[in-house]
Design a protein around this motif. Structure first.
Motif, short mmCIF file in Angstrom:
data_model
loop_
_atom_site.label_atom_id
_atom_site.label_comp_id
_atom_site.label_asym_id
_atom_site.label_seq_id
_atom_site.Cartn_x
_atom_site.Cartn_y
_atom_site.Cartn_z
N PRO A 1 60.04 -13.63 -10.10
CA PRO A 1 60.67 -14.93 -9.79
C PRO A 1 61.66 -15.36 -10.88
O PRO A 1 62.75 -15.84 -10.57
N ASN B 1 62.09 -7.27 -10.13
CA ASN B 1 62.02 -8.28 -9.08
C ASN B 1 60.89 -9.27 -9.36
O ASN B 1 59.84 -9.24 -8.74
N GLN C 1 60.87 -14.43 -2.42
CA GLN C 1 59.77 -13.57 -2.88
C GLN C 1 58.72 -13.37 -1.78
O GLN C 1 58.02 -12.37 -1.77
N GLY D 1 61.58 -9.40 -0.99
CA GLY D 1 60.40 -9.63 -1.84
C GLY D 1 59.68 -8.35 -2.21
O GLY D 1 58.97 -8.30 -3.22
#
Ligand code: HEC
Ligand SMILES: [Cu+2]
Length: 359
Positions: A316, A314, A356, A302
């Motif tokens: 969702p 990075n 995440q 995450g």
């Protein structure tokens, strides 16, 4: 015979003007590009002692070669004007002139020696052993991502290499895969490790351990990439070196050495379950949860700045796109497509939320 005097001078001035304008624009463009912050890859802004050494040899060779160029061009121009065809002048043949011969043998020798001494000095330092107190990290090249293993600290990460500033780091470069029993199999291809601002590139060879060391002199994020064609998604094999203050680095190490807290939130728990039911555990490690060794260690995925070898942000949404169909992001990826096709959208959302949350 050609044009008259003024015509020739105009032609000369115009071509000189064009040359200066074009090189001025290129120079300006380069300076602009070079000052976009840390976010670029350029050997012209070295940020480690060894990169600085390479750069200073480059600068020396540039000026020596520049001086030779200007000298030769100026003499060519001068001689062609001085000895041009003139009325009443006779062509003369000359043979041998020892003084000139010695002079133009001597000058190149001096130039070559002036370049060779600092070049060998730099090679000896860079290819020599790393200092004893260097941080030891093993870099493992995979199609198409870099893995970083901190032996003494017991940390395994991917794509983001964290190191402290002003301390030497010694990288051992391997290509292949560690097995559960700690042995290593050379089952990958040749890659090359390169962070232009921090050091020269070095090949990563299956079956042959290479070494690289450097001492970063600035904090910041330095971009790197695989510099040896290694298959379909070679261009998407990037990484970044995050040079931190000793304090920040120590905090990072301490965090990496603890397992992520077990989720208590209902959605995150469902995500953790999906992580095992969809078969992710077979290839990925999350400390305290799974021990797969094929893909990147996801313990604190995450907090990574990018995913999939630096190719995706990075977020969702990007993470979901990756998990649903890796091959659409990176052709040939060794993570299979369709792993979550049997999960509901809620389950996929939960899986992404869980990953995440690992930060
Ligand atoms: C057959 C082995 C395999 C399986 C099963 C697998 N993965 Fe992967 N995974 C990989 C490999 C290999 C990569 C690196 C691919 C690349 O970057 O080229 C990867 C990369 C990733 C990444 C990006 C990590 C990073 O640091 O960039 C995430 C996130 C991920 N996988 C999640 C999952 C999830 C969730 C599942 C289960 C649905 C899963 N993986 C199943 C092999 C696997
Ligand atoms: Cu590669």
């Amino acid at each position: 015979m050609g044009r008259s005097g003024p015509g020739r001078i105009i032609a000369l001035v115009v071509s000189l003007g064009i040359t200066l304008a074009v090189s001025g624009l290129l120079y300006y463009w380069f300076r602009e590009a070079a000052f976009l912050g840390n976010d670029y890859q350029s050997t012209f802004e070295p940020a480690s002692e060894n990169a600085e050494k390479v750069h200073s040899v480059y600068v020396l060779v540039f000026w020596l070669a520049g001086a030779v160029f200007v000298g030769v061009m100026a003499l060519t121009l001068a001689f062609s004007l001085m000895f041009r065809e003139q009325e009443g002048a006779e062509a003369v043949q000359t043979h041998g002139n020892s003084r000139l011969e010695i002079l133009w043998t001597f000058i190149p020798v001096v130039i070559v020696v002036a370049m060779a001494v600092p070049t060998f000095d730099a090679i000896v330092q860079i290819e020599g052993d790393a200092p004893d107190n260097a941080l030891e990290v093993t870099v493992v090249g995979h199609q198409w991502w870099f893995e970083f293993r901190y032996g003494d600290e017991g940390i395994v990460t991917a794509t983001d290499l964290h190191i402290p500033v002003d301390r030497a780091v010694h990288l051992s470069l391997l290509s292949g895969n560690y097995q559960a029993d700690g042995s290593f199999i050379d089952n990958d291809v040749i890659h090359s490790f390169w962070v232009p601002r921090l050091m020269g590139k070095k090949d990563i060879m299956p079956g042959h351990e290479n070494h690289l060391w450097f001492t970063p002199t600035e904090t910041g994020t330095f971009l790197g990439q695989c510099a040896e064609f290694c298959g379909l998604s070679h261009a998407k094999m990037r990484f970044r070196v995050i040079v931190q203050t000793q304090e920040d680095y120590d905090a990072w190490v301490a965090q990496q050495q603890t397992n992520p807290a077990d989720p208590t939130d209902e959605q995150l728990l469902a995500g953790q379950q999906a992580f095992s039911s969809a078969g992710c555990i077979g290839c990925h490690t999350i400390n305290g949860v799974s021990q797969g060794l094929v893909g990147p260690n996801l313990t604190y995925v995450g907090e990574r700045s990018t995913l999939a070898g630096g190719w995706l942000d990075n977020t969702p949404a990007q993470m979901e796109a990756w998990i649903r169909k890796p091959s659409s992001v990176k052709p040939g990826s060794h993570m299979p497509d369709g792993l979550v096709d049997n999960l509901s959208q809620d389950q996929v959302d939960a899986l992404v939320a869980y990953l995440q949350s690992l930060r």
